[in-house]
Design a protein around this motif. Structure first.
Motif, PDB file in Angstrom:
ATOM      1  N   ILE A 146      -6.345   4.923   3.660  1.00  0.00           N
ATOM      2  CA  ILE A 146      -5.210   4.365   2.721  1.00  0.00           C
ATOM      3  C   ILE A 146      -6.197   5.131   1.430  1.00  0.00           C
ATOM      4  N   ALA A 151       0.823   6.224   1.019  1.00  0.00           N
ATOM      5  CA  ALA A 151      -0.326   4.858   0.495  1.00  0.00           C
ATOM      6  C   ALA A 151       0.980   3.329   0.346  1.00  0.00           C
ATOM      7  N   GLU A 181       0.778   0.108   3.157  1.00  0.00           N
ATOM      8  CA  GLU A 181      -0.487  -0.603   2.345  1.00  0.00           C
ATOM      9  C   GLU A 181       1.030  -1.773   2.641  1.00  0.00           C
TER      10      GLU A 181
END
Length: 160
Positions: free
Chosen positions: A10, A109, A113
């Motif tokens: 990430i 990302a 997440e």
């Protein structure tokens, strides 16, 4: 098998826009730079801009696959169909390709997440092979990082 953790992947996703921009962003209004980043030099398979576009396509693909995990029983990602066109249309400038890469990296990302821990053990069919989602993420992050090296080599080979 990759050793990149989900957390590190990430971080890498978030860093790619800056890292690509540092290498390929034009130094001001320079038409010569735009021509240089489009050159496929002898021994190269893509131009520097082509590698940037390929990275954007990979980032978009992983973002879409991760976002699909909660809603699809089987998620499939085929890298061989991603970025088949090795070069970028003349109408697409460096800034446009960098914008596409930034958008794709940010979305990937955000999708990563948002995944709960259990999703990382789910399988994604990657190029026809069932692979843990965490491993798919790691492999694609490594591929995008490798394209930074490919981009650098393409620029060196194209430089007069």
């Amino acid at each position: 098998m990759s050793q990149i953790s989900v957390a590190d992947a990430i971080v890498a996703l978030r860093s790619f826009p800056r890292r690509y921009r540092e290498l390929i962003a034009p130094p001001g209004d320079d038409d010569a730079w735009d021509r240089l980043v489009r050159i496929i030099a002898p021994g190269q398979t893509r131009s520097a801009l082509g590698w940037t576009a390929e990275a954007a396509h990979l980032l978009s693909a992983i973002g879409a696959a991760l976002a699909a995990l909660p809603s699809q029983a089987t998620v499939t990602l085929n890298r061989h169909g991603v970025g088949d066109s090795s070069e970028v249309a003349m109408s697409a400038g460096v800034d446009a390709v960098l914008h596409e890469l930034t958008t794709a990296a940010t979305m990937a990302a955000v999708a990563a997440e948002a995944r709960p821990t259990l999703d990382w053990d789910r399988e994604i069919i990657l190029d026809g092979v069932p692979t843990r989602a965490a491993e798919v993420l790691a492999q694609l992050v490594e591929a995008v990082a490798t394209h930074l090296k490919d981009l650098t080599q393409a620029l060196k080979a194209a430089h007069p």
